[in-house]
Write an enzyme that holds these catalytic residues in place. Structure first.
Site, PDB file in Angstrom:
ATOM      1  N   SER A  73       0.832  -1.209   0.000  1.00 54.03           N
ATOM      2  CA  SER A  73       0.000   0.000   0.000  1.00 54.03           C
ATOM      3  C   SER A  73       0.868   1.261   0.000  1.00 54.03           C
ATOM      4  O   SER A  73       2.055   1.240   0.348  1.00 54.03           O
ATOM      5  CB  SER A  73      -0.913   0.007   1.223  1.00 54.03           C
ATOM      6  OG  SER A  73      -1.700  -1.163   1.236  1.00 54.03           O
TER       7      SER A  73
HETATM    8  C1  LIG Z   1      -3.080  -4.136  -0.422  1.00 53.85           C
HETATM    9  S1  LIG Z   1      -2.405  -5.735  -0.232  1.00 53.85           S
HETATM   10  C2  LIG Z   1      -1.703  -5.620   1.360  1.00 53.85           C
HETATM   11  C3  LIG Z   1      -0.414  -4.993   1.513  1.00 53.85           C
HETATM   12  C4  LIG Z   1       0.299  -5.440   2.757  1.00 53.85           C
HETATM   13  N1  LIG Z   1      -0.428  -5.123   3.977  1.00 53.85           N
HETATM   14  C5  LIG Z   1       1.693  -4.923   2.749  1.00 53.85           C
HETATM   15  O1  LIG Z   1       2.081  -4.193   3.685  1.00 53.85           O
HETATM   16  O2  LIG Z   1       2.420  -5.251   1.801  1.00 53.85           O
HETATM   17  C6  LIG Z   1      -3.771  -6.804   0.252  1.00 53.85           C
HETATM   18  C7  LIG Z   1      -3.341  -8.187   0.605  1.00 53.85           C
HETATM   19  O3  LIG Z   1      -4.476  -8.883   1.115  1.00 53.85           O
HETATM   20  C8  LIG Z   1      -4.404 -10.224   0.685  1.00 53.85           C
HETATM   21  N2  LIG Z   1      -5.727 -10.810   0.851  1.00 53.85           N
HETATM   22  C9  LIG Z   1      -6.834 -10.645   0.070  1.00 53.85           C
HETATM   23  N3  LIG Z   1      -7.866 -11.321   0.577  1.00 53.85           N
HETATM   24  C10 LIG Z   1      -7.437 -11.931   1.706  1.00 53.85           C
HETATM   25  C11 LIG Z   1      -8.049 -12.762   2.684  1.00 53.85           C
HETATM   26  N4  LIG Z   1      -9.333 -13.124   2.599  1.00 53.85           N
HETATM   27  N5  LIG Z   1      -7.293 -13.193   3.719  1.00 53.85           N
HETATM   28  C12 LIG Z   1      -5.995 -12.843   3.820  1.00 53.85           C
HETATM   29  N6  LIG Z   1      -5.353 -12.064   2.932  1.00 53.85           N
HETATM   30  C13 LIG Z   1      -6.067 -11.598   1.889  1.00 53.85           C
HETATM   31  C14 LIG Z   1      -3.901 -10.080  -0.746  1.00 53.85           C
HETATM   32  O4  LIG Z   1      -3.395 -11.278  -1.247  1.00 53.85           O
HETATM   33  C15 LIG Z   1      -2.846  -8.988  -0.582  1.00 53.85           C
HETATM   34  O5  LIG Z   1      -1.585  -9.529  -0.323  1.00 53.85           O
END
Ligand SMILES: C[S@@+](CC[C@H](N)C(=O)[O-])C[C@H]1O[C@@H](n2cnc3c(N)ncnc32)[C@H](O)[C@@H]1O
Length: 224
Positions: A73
């Site tokens: 993000s």
């Molecule tokens: C915007 S990215 C997050 C960035 C992360 N917090 C970072 O600091 O790099 C959103 C993340 O949520 C994960 N994601 C999506 N749905 C999810 C779920 N139901 N449970 C866990 N992770 C999930 C995606 O694979 C992705 O890696």
């Protein structure tokens, strides 16, 4: 102790200076004022959380690709979400959406214990290895669907969800401790997603507030 080669030392200084500029030029002017959050943003080496070809952009205030159509993000959004949940030493924090592990590291830098869940196995494994390599021992990474939270470790003083959905998963609200704060993007990812803050008071009553428009990747269902 082995001497740090001059080149590596110079690189470190360069990255540190870039982080200071990010804080001074973007985070403070955009309203980040919590000292623990600012200290964490100054400390965590974001360039170590992005692919090598993205490193030159690591301290620009922008999201970056991390593979699997996912992103790390935008720094101001990471800082804003951190500031909203007010992590402190000794607090128990759940993150849904580990991605690169950067947000988890920022939360852990405040002294909080962090449990973080990622739905893509490859991202979860990479983030676990990266966080261990960088010495973030207070972070535990799980491969799974964060929709259900982490009941064995609940309740949490804070919950940060870094992917968006139409509504907040009920399990996450249940797993929030009295006095706890949860932040999550809610709404349609392409149209009207907003960052929502949920606060649970000491008696367990829940109140939520919509704070600002955001654009996050969707919260997926079913592990990959
Ligand atoms: C915007 S990215 C997050 C960035 C992360 N917090 C970072 O600091 O790099 C959103 C993340 O949520 C994960 N994601 C999506 N749905 C999810 C779920 N139901 N449970 C866990 N992770 C999930 C995606 O694979 C992705 O890696």
């Amino acid at each position: 102790m082995a001497a740090i080669p001059a080149q590596a030392q110079g690189d470190d200084d360069r990255w540190r200076a870039a982080r200071e500029r990010l804080v001074a030029d973007h985070l403070v002017p955009q309203g980040i004022s919590d000292s623990a959050t600012l200290a964490a943003m100054r400390a965590v080496p974001r360039h170590r959380f992005v692919p090598a070809d993205q490193q030159p952009y690591a301290y620009e205030n922008t999201p970056l690709p991390i593979g699997h159509d996912q992103t790390i993000s935008q720094p101001v959004v990471v800082a804003f979400m951190t500031q909203l949940v007010r992590p402190r030493a000794g607090m128990r924090v759940l993150e849904v959406g580990t991605g690169s592990g950067y947000q988890a590291a920022v939360l852990a830098e405040t002294g909080a214990r962090v449990w973080t869940i990622e739905i893509f196995r490859a991202l979860a494994e990479e983030a676990r290895a990266r966080l261990a390599r960088l010495g973030y021992r207070g972070v535990t990474v799980r491969h799974g669907d964060g929709y259900a939270g982490w009941p064995e470790e609940a309740p949490f003083d804070a919950i940060v969800v870094t992917a968006g959905a139409d509504s907040i998963p009920p399990a996450l609200i249940q797993q929030l401790a009295p006095g706890g704060r949860l932040v999550m993007p809610v709404g349609d990812p392409l149209l009207d997603q907003e960052l929502v803050l949920v606060e649970k008071d000491a008696s367990g009553r829940v109140a939520s507030r919509r704070l600002l428009p955001v654009r996050f990747v969707p919260l997926l269902r079913g592990v990959r």
